[in-house]
Structures are given as structure tokens and as C-alpha cells.
Design a protein around this motif. Structure first.
Motif, short mmCIF file in Angstrom:
data_model
loop_
_atom_site.label_atom_id
_atom_site.label_comp_id
_atom_site.label_asym_id
_atom_site.label_seq_id
_atom_site.Cartn_x
_atom_site.Cartn_y
_atom_site.Cartn_z
N LEU A 135 -44.93 20.14 -40.82
CA LEU A 135 -44.73 18.68 -40.83
C LEU A 135 -43.48 18.32 -40.04
O LEU A 135 -43.48 17.36 -39.26
N LYS A 136 -42.40 19.10 -40.24
CA LYS A 136 -41.15 18.82 -39.53
C LYS A 136 -41.34 18.96 -38.02
O LYS A 136 -40.86 18.13 -37.23
N LEU A 137 -42.04 20.02 -37.58
CA LEU A 137 -42.26 20.23 -36.16
C LEU A 137 -43.05 19.08 -35.55
O LEU A 137 -42.77 18.64 -34.43
N LEU A 138 -44.04 18.57 -36.27
CA LEU A 138 -44.81 17.42 -35.79
C LEU A 138 -43.93 16.18 -35.70
O LEU A 138 -44.00 15.42 -34.72
N GLN A 139 -43.11 15.95 -36.72
CA GLN A 139 -42.24 14.78 -36.73
C GLN A 139 -41.19 14.83 -35.63
O GLN A 139 -40.75 13.79 -35.14
N LEU A 140 -40.82 16.06 -35.23
CA LEU A 140 -39.86 16.23 -34.13
C LEU A 140 -40.55 16.14 -32.77
O LEU A 140 -39.90 16.30 -31.73
N GLU A 141 -41.86 15.90 -32.78
CA GLU A 141 -42.67 15.77 -31.57
C GLU A 141 -42.65 17.06 -30.74
O GLU A 141 -42.65 17.02 -29.51
N ILE A 142 -42.62 18.20 -31.45
CA ILE A 142 -42.75 19.48 -30.76
C ILE A 142 -44.18 19.59 -30.24
O ILE A 142 -45.13 19.29 -30.95
N PRO A 143 -44.38 19.99 -28.98
CA PRO A 143 -45.75 20.10 -28.45
C PRO A 143 -46.63 20.97 -29.35
O PRO A 143 -46.18 22.00 -29.85
N GLU A 144 -47.87 20.53 -29.51
CA GLU A 144 -48.76 21.25 -30.41
C GLU A 144 -48.98 22.69 -29.98
O GLU A 144 -49.14 23.59 -30.83
N GLU A 145 -48.97 22.95 -28.69
CA GLU A 145 -49.16 24.33 -28.22
C GLU A 145 -48.03 25.22 -28.73
O GLU A 145 -48.25 26.41 -29.01
N GLN A 146 -46.84 24.66 -28.90
CA GLN A 146 -45.73 25.44 -29.43
C GLN A 146 -45.89 25.69 -30.93
O GLN A 146 -45.52 26.74 -31.44
N ILE A 147 -46.44 24.71 -31.64
CA ILE A 147 -46.69 24.89 -33.07
C ILE A 147 -47.77 25.96 -33.28
O ILE A 147 -47.65 26.82 -34.16
N LEU A 148 -48.81 25.91 -32.46
CA LEU A 148 -49.86 26.92 -32.55
C LEU A 148 -49.30 28.31 -32.23
O LEU A 148 -49.66 29.30 -32.86
N LYS A 149 -48.38 28.36 -31.27
CA LYS A 149 -47.74 29.63 -30.93
C LYS A 149 -46.94 30.14 -32.12
O LYS A 149 -46.95 31.33 -32.44
N ARG A 150 -46.24 29.23 -32.80
CA ARG A 150 -45.46 29.62 -33.98
C ARG A 150 -46.38 30.14 -35.08
O ARG A 150 -46.03 31.07 -35.82
N LEU A 151 -47.57 29.57 -35.20
CA LEU A 151 -48.52 30.00 -36.23
C LEU A 151 -48.97 31.44 -36.00
O LEU A 151 -49.30 32.14 -36.96
N THR A 152 -49.00 31.87 -34.74
CA THR A 152 -49.43 33.25 -34.48
C THR A 152 -48.46 34.26 -35.04
O THR A 152 -48.80 35.44 -35.18
N LYS A 153 -47.24 33.83 -35.38
CA LYS A 153 -46.24 34.73 -35.95
C LYS A 153 -46.30 34.75 -37.47
O LYS A 153 -45.52 35.45 -38.11
N SER A 154 -47.17 33.94 -38.05
CA SER A 154 -47.19 33.81 -39.51
C SER A 154 -48.61 34.01 -40.04
O SER A 154 -49.57 33.48 -39.48
N PRO A 155 -48.76 34.76 -41.13
CA PRO A 155 -50.09 34.98 -41.70
C PRO A 155 -50.50 33.89 -42.68
O PRO A 155 -51.57 33.95 -43.26
N THR A 156 -49.65 32.87 -42.87
CA THR A 156 -49.93 31.85 -43.87
C THR A 156 -51.25 31.13 -43.58
O THR A 156 -51.47 30.63 -42.48
N VAL A 157 -52.12 31.07 -44.58
CA VAL A 157 -53.35 30.28 -44.50
C VAL A 157 -53.22 29.15 -45.52
O VAL A 157 -53.03 29.39 -46.71
N PHE A 158 -53.31 27.91 -45.07
CA PHE A 158 -53.06 26.76 -45.91
C PHE A 158 -54.35 26.26 -46.55
O PHE A 158 -55.40 26.23 -45.93
N THR A 159 -54.24 25.86 -47.81
CA THR A 159 -55.31 25.12 -48.49
C THR A 159 -54.81 23.69 -48.60
O THR A 159 -53.99 23.37 -49.47
N LEU A 160 -55.23 22.84 -47.69
CA LEU A 160 -54.68 21.49 -47.57
C LEU A 160 -55.45 20.51 -48.44
O LEU A 160 -56.68 20.49 -48.44
N SER A 161 -54.69 19.69 -49.16
CA SER A 161 -55.31 18.61 -49.92
C SER A 161 -55.63 17.46 -48.97
O SER A 161 -55.17 17.42 -47.83
N ALA A 162 -56.41 16.50 -49.47
CA ALA A 162 -56.75 15.34 -48.64
C ALA A 162 -55.50 14.57 -48.25
O ALA A 162 -55.37 14.09 -47.11
#
Length: 558
Positions: A135-162
């Protein structure tokens, strides 16, 4: 066992998963004489109509549900087991911890909450990304490709509520990102490790006096964008600032001009106050000398070499090529070979001639970094802004220090000790021993209770765990630092061949028993032992009796 149909006080049949949960808790705790508490858990939940709260143990525990368990005075062991099994579905911050504490949460429960709600290191040593991070990365307007790149370093799988999905969409998340967050992934072997150390190298050569199309000099433009970069550098990152060409001596061919490289800020943590100091330093810089690019990279590398085990990166800003017969591409390659340059050697070419771009790009390629070509002040600002966003993603978040933590930190010895495995915190009871926490040198190892007594043990790669401190209590909420060499000594028994029988044993005598402190199967091996009086035997023969081991000392015994 015959299945039971259980009903609450309202007559509703309790769901099977809840019955299974109570039976599981009974099996877990029956040997620990807490059966009355488990029965109370069942009866209170049934009577209150709250059985649905933990009916499905696949659901993460919400804050309101945890507060209800605390209000019902459920046994700590049962609550902690529930937290560890299902996880949490709320943000664990200071406000949440205070609400839990005000409702009656013990320190053990709060520690379990912290453990479930904070970053957990992955196998590669990279912290797992959290919902709050995304959420912080999105609010800082970090490009989504960078957020996706960051996700490749983490095994976290989210169960998101509505609500969470809606919150992420509002912050700018696309459908692709939402799918990625909720999809299992392998950690990319190519993913760069998060950096803790960073060196910024700035050109102060005479050519930076040239006026740009916007009417300001190159130096003025560089000061402006570097100031912006400093303000955006994540706090807690260790930053070194190197300048070159800041001095001029005699004629243009004076050899001293090519030595004009200076560490204006040694590698150290950058916080809000030190950012201001660095910005003030930048504003005072004046362009005057030569362009020793290779030497400036070498000097920056020496700063980063202060911690060779840390992942790091370099950004070099220049308006021209090497003018001192150095080979900056070779220097970048050399730094890559000896440092963990996961962020690479990045080069910003500001207002350089078109034919010079290839040479500067070669430096970045040699250092596995990026090359940014900036022909104008605006393009320079854009390049530096992109680097700032890259740093936001690549920088390892600082560890948040909690004011109410209770922990022990064992520092790396100042003298040479044999190889070790870990530091462990041990709780001893009547006929039982339990390891309650583990860690490495320099890490804060959390202590679960303020009333229990603990032994702090140093665990060698070979031999027995050694107690540095015994029956230690942690009544205050603070971090206790311990140096191994202040509590442990070393013994080396020299000899020929192989020790007979059981080998070499360091021991003390107890009431009708022998307490083994350390052992070795060969002569010449260094054994770490507690300081104080010990006995030493080789096979069945006593070699030393009442021998005094001094802390921090290696005792040679022939």
C-alpha cells in the motif's frame, strides 16, 4: 472415540471444526495440567454464542476476535496456539498492541502477535513484503513494474478482503498486481537483494561550470537534483558521499588534479538530521578540477568495503569522460567482483557529447548497473527521480525499534572464537529443558517472559552448548547486550595421536554427579567453556583439577 453432537446454550449445534479445535487443544495441553482452562474455553465460547469466532481455523484471526478471547480470560497457551496456527488479519502497530495490552494481553501473547504481524525473513535473507508495504509503495507512486519486481523477492501470498482490494485499487493497483499478490510464486534467483549501503559520487570538475539551456550551470542543476535525491533516500540506509574534481592545482597537467577525490561523508546511517547536514554540504560545493572517474569509484568502493557482507549500490553522476588515464569500466568490474553490488554501479551522464555515451554506458554495464543519459536539467531531474524510486524499492527497510521490547543481543566477539551455530535462550524446569528463542551475533533475541529465569547459551559447531549466563531474569523492558569474551574462556589440550576412551572432557562436580561443560574427540581443538574453576580429563585420567578458566583467554594445556 464416539462422535459427540454438542450444542450451545441457545440450542445451536456447534460446528465440527470447533469441536475438533477443542479436542486438539485438549490433546496439546492435557499433559500440562491445564485441562480446566481448555474446558473453560469450550464452555465460555459455547455459552456466549461466540463459537463461530474460531469455528474455521483456516480463517485469520481478526483484532475483534482476539480482543474477545482476551475478554473471556482464555488461557495464554490456547490464544498463542490460535495465533500461530491461523495468523492475523489486522495490522500490528503500536496502537493495536496498546489496545490488546489494555484488554489484558500478557507479554507472551503480545510477542506472539508481534511475531505474526511483522516481517519474517525468507530463505534468501530478504524480508517478506507485507500488505502495508504494498500500500505504501502504491501511495508513493512507485511504478507497478517495480512493485512486481519487489514481489519476486518475497514468498508472501495474500488473502485479500474486499475492503483491502478496494483500498489497493484506490491507491492505483491494477488487476495484474492484485492477481500477483494473491498468487503463489517462487523467489527469483535473479532478484537483487535489498541493499543497506549506498555510495553517491558527484562530479565537481571544471566543466560543471557550463550553463545549461535552462540558464543554470550544470553544477547548480546537479546540486538541486542531488538535494532532492538525498531527501528521498530511505531513512536508515547507510550512505557515503564522494566528490571528485573539487580542487585544482597549478596547471592542467599537474598530477595532483587527478588525485582530487574526497570522501565528503563516510559510510554511516542517514536520518532526518544527517540529511540536512549532507544537503548543506552539497550546497557549498564548487566546480573546479579534473575528472578522475576510476579513482572516484575506487574510493567509493573502499567505503563500501567497510562492510563486505552488506548488499550495496553506487550512483555516479558525471558530465564527461575519464580525464586522468584511469579505466573506470575496469574499476566497476573490480568492485562487482569483491562487493555485493546488488544495486550495481549506476551512471548518470549529464550533458555529455553523443559520442561519449557509449563509454559511460560501458561503466554501468561493467558494474551491472543502469546508464541514464540526461541531456538537459529536466532530464537530469527525471533520471535522479527514477533512481530515487529504485532505491525506495531496493533499500532494506530499517528495523523498527519498539520501546517496550525485552530482548538480549549477543555481540560479535572482539577476539577470535571457534565457529558457532547460534545463540539460544534456554528455560529449565524440573527435569525439562526448553529452547525458547534463537539468534545470531548482533541480533535482538526476544525474551517471552519477565518472570521466568533463562540460560543464555553459545552453541559451537562441534561440542556442547555453553552457558554464558545462567538463571537470568528480564524484569525490565530493555535490550541487554552481552559480549561472549566477558563470560567465556577457551581451552586447548595438546597431545599426540587420538585421546583415549571418551576423549577430552571439561567438567564440574555436582551433588553425586559430573556436569559436562565441553568435550572434544581430538587434541589441539579449541574448546569454549564457561569462566571459573573446571576439571579436565583425558580418557579416564584427570589432567587438571580445579583449573581456573579466565574469560576471554585461550589456555594451552600440554
Amino acid at each position: 472415540m464416539r462422535a459427540l453432537a454438542l450444542k450451545s446454550s441457545s440450542g445451536n449445534v456447534l460446528p465440527k471444526p470447533f469441536v475438533a479445535f477443542v479436542f486438539e487443544e485438549f490433546q496439546m495441553h492435557k499433559s500440562r495440567n491445564v485441562l480446566p482452562t481448555v474446558v473453560l474455553l469450550f464452555l465460555l465460547l459455547a455459552a456466549s454464542g461466540r463459537a463461530r469466532m474460531i469455528a474455521n481455523t483456516d480463517d485469520r484471526l481478526k483484532e475483534a476476535e482476539l480482543l474477545s478471547l482476551l475478554e473471556l480470560k482464555i488461557d495464554d497457551d490456547a490464544i498463542i496456539a490460535r495465533i500461530q496456527k491461523s495468523g492475523l488479519d489486522f495490522t500490528v502497530d503500536e496502537a493495536a498492541l496498546k489496545r490488546l495490552a489494555d484488554t489484558g494481553a500478557s507479554e507472551s501473547v503480545l510477542d506472539a502477535v508481534r511475531g505474526a504481524g511483522t516481517r519474517q525473513p525468507t530463505a534468501g535473507g530478504v524480508p517478506a513484503i507485507t500488505y502495508a508495504d504494498v500500500l505504501k509503495l502504491l501511495q508513493l507512486e512507485i511504478p507497478e513494474e517495480q512493485i512486481l519486481k519487489r514481489l519476486t523477492k518475497s514468498p508472501t501470498v495474500f488473502t485479500l478482503s474486499a475492503d483491502q482490494i478496494e483500498e489497493l485499487k484506490t491507491a492505483g493497483a491494477t488487476k495484474e498486481l492484485l492477481i500477483a499478490l494473491q498468487t503463489a510464486r517462487e523467489i527469483s534467483s535473479q532478484a537483487a537483494e535489498l541493499i543497506t549501503n549506498f555510495a553517491l559520487v558527484l562530479d565537481c570538475s571544471g566543466s560543471m561550470k557550463i550553463t545549461t539551456g535552462s540558464g543554470e550551470t550544470k553544477m547548480e542543476a546537479a546540486k538541486r537534483v542531488v538535494t532532492d535525491l538525498i531527501q528521498k533516500i530511505p531513512e536508515g540506509l547507510n550512505v557515503a558521499f564522494v566528490i571528485y574534481g573539487h580542487e585544482a592545482f597549478g596547471s592542467a597537467d599537474d598530477p595532483r588534479n587527478c588525485q582530487a577525490v574526497k570522501v565528503a561523508r563516510p559510510l554511516s546511517p542517514l536520518d532526518s538530521s544527517s540529511k540536512l547536514e549532507l544537503i548543506q554540504l552539497v550546497q557549498k560545493l564548487q566546480p573546479t578540477g579534473a575528472t578522475p572517474l576510476a579513482l572516484s569509484l575506487k574510493v567509493a568502493g573502499k567505503e563500501l568495503e567497510k562492510d563486505k557482507d552488506a548488499f550495496c549500490g553506487i550512483v555516479l553522476i558525471t558530465d564527461g569522460l575519464e580525464s586522468c588515464k584511469g579505466d573506470p569500466s575496469a574499476e566497476a568490474a573490480a568492485l562487482l567482483a569483491k562487493l555485493k553490488l546488488s544495486f550495481g554501479v549506476n551512471v548518470v551522464g549529464f550533458g555529455v557529447k553523443p559520442e561519449e555515451n557509449a563509454a559511460l554506458q560501458a561503466i554501468a554495464e561493467s558494474g551491472k548497473g543502469k546508464y541514464y543519459s540526461a541531456e538537459s536539467s529536466d532530464e537530469l531531474a527525471s533520471s535522479i527521480s527514477e533512481i530515487a524510486k529504485e532505491l525506495e524499492v531496493a533499500a532494506k527497510p530499517p528495523i523498527k525499534e519498539l520501546s517496550n521490547r525485552r530482548a538480549i543481543k549477543v555481540l560479535k566477539p572482539d577476539i577470535e572464537f571457534p565457529p558457532y551455530v547460534e545463540i539460544q535462550v534456554v528455560k529449565r524446569g524440573l527435569g525439562s529443558v526448553a529452547v525458547v528463542a534463537k539468534g545470531k551475533y548482533g541480533e535482538e533475541i526476544r525474551i517471552p517472559s519477565s518472570t521466568d529465569k533463562y540460560d543464555i547459551e553459545w552453541v559451537p559447531k562441534t561440542g556442547l552448548a555453553v552457558a554464558m549466563l545462567k538463571e537470568l531474569t528480564f524484569t525490565e523492558r530493555k535490550v541487554i547486550e552481552v559480549k561472549p569474551e566477558e563470560h567465556l574462556g577457551m581451552i586447548r589440550v595438546n597431545g599426540e595421536g587420538t585421546p583415549p576412551g571418551v576423549g577430552i572432557l571439561v567438567f564440574q562436580r555436582g551433588l553425586g554427579s559430573i556436569i559436562g561443560l565441553q568435550e572434544s574427540k581430538k587434541f589441539g581443538e579449541i574448546m569454549v567453556v564457561p569462566s571459573g574453576k573446571v576439571n579436565i580429563s583425558v580418557g579416564d585420567d584427570i589432567l587438571e583439577e580445579g583449573f581456573t578458566v579466565e574469560a576471554g583467554t585461550l589456555h594451552e594445556i600440554e
